[in-house]
Design a protein around this motif. Sequence first.
Motif, PDB file in Angstrom:
ATOM      1  N   ALA A 139      57.648 138.735   8.020  1.00 10.95           N
ATOM      2  CA  ALA A 139      56.214 138.805   7.695  1.00 10.95           C
ATOM      3  C   ALA A 139      55.392 138.963   8.983  1.00 10.95           C
ATOM      4  CB  ALA A 139      55.795 137.534   6.955  1.00 10.95           C
ATOM      5  N   PRO A 140      54.342 139.781   8.916  1.00 14.67           N
ATOM      6  CA  PRO A 140      53.714 140.405   7.745  1.00 14.67           C
ATOM      7  C   PRO A 140      54.354 141.725   7.334  1.00 14.67           C
ATOM      8  CG  PRO A 140      52.461 140.967   9.680  1.00 14.67           C
ATOM      9  CD  PRO A 140      53.571 140.054  10.138  1.00 14.67           C
ATOM     10  N   PHE A 141      55.504 142.060   7.878  1.00 13.61           N
ATOM     11  CA  PHE A 141      56.185 143.307   7.538  1.00 13.61           C
ATOM     12  C   PHE A 141      57.212 143.047   6.442  1.00 13.61           C
ATOM     13  CE2 PHE A 141      55.318 143.218  12.175  1.00 13.61           C
ATOM     14  CZ  PHE A 141      54.254 144.096  12.183  1.00 13.61           C
ATOM     15  N   GLY A 142      57.547 144.085   5.716  1.00 16.56           N
ATOM     16  CA  GLY A 142      58.571 143.972   4.679  1.00 16.56           C
ATOM     17  C   GLY A 142      59.896 144.509   5.173  1.00 16.56           C
ATOM     18  N   ALA A 244      47.519 138.255  19.246  1.00 16.66           N
ATOM     19  CA  ALA A 244      48.647 138.148  18.327  1.00 16.66           C
ATOM     20  C   ALA A 244      48.715 139.351  17.393  1.00 16.66           C
ATOM     21  CB  ALA A 244      48.544 136.856  17.521  1.00 16.66           C
ATOM     22  N   VAL A 245      47.563 139.875  17.000  1.00 13.95           N
ATOM     23  CA  VAL A 245      47.536 141.045  16.115  1.00 13.95           C
ATOM     24  C   VAL A 245      48.181 142.242  16.807  1.00 13.95           C
ATOM     25  CG1 VAL A 245      46.039 142.692  14.938  1.00 13.95           C
ATOM     26  CG2 VAL A 245      45.541 140.249  14.806  1.00 13.95           C
ATOM     27  N   ALA A 246      47.829 142.458  18.069  1.00  7.98           N
ATOM     28  CA  ALA A 246      48.415 143.571  18.823  1.00  7.98           C
ATOM     29  C   ALA A 246      49.890 143.329  19.117  1.00  7.98           C
ATOM     30  CB  ALA A 246      47.648 143.773  20.129  1.00  7.98           C
ATOM     31  N   ARG A 270      56.608 136.609  13.327  1.00  8.82           N
ATOM     32  CA  ARG A 270      55.253 136.150  13.629  1.00  8.82           C
ATOM     33  C   ARG A 270      55.269 135.071  14.717  1.00  8.82           C
ATOM     34  NH1 ARG A 270      50.685 136.736  10.638  1.00  8.82           N
ATOM     35  NH2 ARG A 270      51.824 137.173   8.713  1.00  8.82           N
ATOM     36  N   ALA A 271      56.164 134.103  14.584  1.00 12.38           N
ATOM     37  CA  ALA A 271      56.249 133.041  15.594  1.00 12.38           C
ATOM     38  C   ALA A 271      56.680 133.612  16.941  1.00 12.38           C
ATOM     39  CB  ALA A 271      57.219 131.957  15.144  1.00 12.38           C
ATOM     40  N   VAL A 277      55.455 137.232  23.115  1.00 13.46           N
ATOM     41  CA  VAL A 277      54.902 138.574  23.342  1.00 13.46           C
ATOM     42  C   VAL A 277      53.422 138.530  23.721  1.00 13.46           C
ATOM     43  CG1 VAL A 277      54.565 140.884  22.392  1.00 13.46           C
ATOM     44  CG2 VAL A 277      56.574 139.532  21.718  1.00 13.46           C
ATOM     45  N   THR A 278      52.621 137.757  22.990  1.00  8.58           N
ATOM     46  CA  THR A 278      51.178 137.741  23.235  1.00  8.58           C
ATOM     47  C   THR A 278      50.869 137.310  24.673  1.00  8.58           C
ATOM     48  OG1 THR A 278      50.790 137.160  20.910  1.00  8.58           O
ATOM     49  CG2 THR A 278      48.961 136.856  22.441  1.00  8.58           C
ATOM     50  N   GLY A 279      50.250 138.202  25.414  1.00  4.50           N
ATOM     51  CA  GLY A 279      49.825 137.896  26.776  1.00  4.50           C
ATOM     52  C   GLY A 279      50.935 137.839  27.810  1.00  4.50           C
ATOM     53  N   SER A 280      52.163 138.101  27.417  1.00  6.87           N
ATOM     54  CA  SER A 280      53.288 137.911  28.336  1.00  6.87           C
ATOM     55  C   SER A 280      53.583 139.166  29.155  1.00  6.87           C
ATOM     56  CB  SER A 280      54.545 137.510  27.558  1.00  6.87           C
ATOM     57  OG  SER A 280      55.634 137.343  28.449  1.00  6.87           O
TER      58      SER A 280
END
Length: 288
Positions: A139-142, A244-246, A270-271, A277-280
């Motif tokens: 999630a949010p992907f299938g 997080a969205v990006a 998502r986690a 990933v976010t900001g890394s």
Amino acid sequence: MTKPPKKQNALSLLADDPQGLALGLELPPGSLVDRPRGRSLLRSGARREPLLWVSDEPVGVGVLAACRSGLHRTGSGLQAVLLQERRGLEEWWNRGELCPGSMSDPDDHHVEPVLREFWAGVVPDPEEGEGPDGAGLTAPFGRDWPGLAEHRSPGEDPEAVALALADDLIRDGVLPGPRLALVPAARAADVPTAMGWRGAVNHEGDTALLTAVMRSWEERFGARLIALGFDEAHLSVAAPLPTAVAALPVAAEHFAFCPDNVWQGSGSVRAYADEAVTGSEHWAFWWD
């Protein structure tokens, strides 16, 4: 049509010039690792060709930067990376683990079909039973491949980011005793395939497919491979994902590329996007 002459392997120069002065380098003591030979070459007594050069002892802060700077000036066709040992797998590059002859050509692969196939192989199949957390894993992907993340322009020079991160990883003990390595390759992403690295063999045995993905990350995010372990890889990122969205589409790519990061790490895409990933500016991968 006449084929162009084969370019000389610059590593051959190190046999008589161990410091690499002719290549604009001042290398620490090191050793050449020969390319594995097939039976036909063994019978014919053909001269061995060096596959890579590795320093005899661990190197410290600044060494990778000095080496890459020298290689950039001379255009030798070599790439410099760090190789990290692991307890029980010291000098894994000398243990018969490298198989360059078993790899395909990265030029024959395109990133999106590669990641789409990886994704199809790692997302849960409802008909086989997903388990209690299966629905939330991607999630949010299938189940369908969500497509490539969008290109982001680096805010800094990718090489400068790579060298700064390499020094940070050494200082922080993430790479506690790395060896300097030189590999004949056109770009950093090509190094694993060129040396026949098989650290992801339990996920994908043809490292050229991984190189195709890392080439795309170089182009879309200013990523650079800086270190390899027996079954791990470390990349710098000059265009980190700010939100997080990006980060979510990139996290999906990482899950397809290295599912153990999620399966045995964050637990969900998502986690993983939030944590890794976010900001890394550092993408680390580990294959079980």
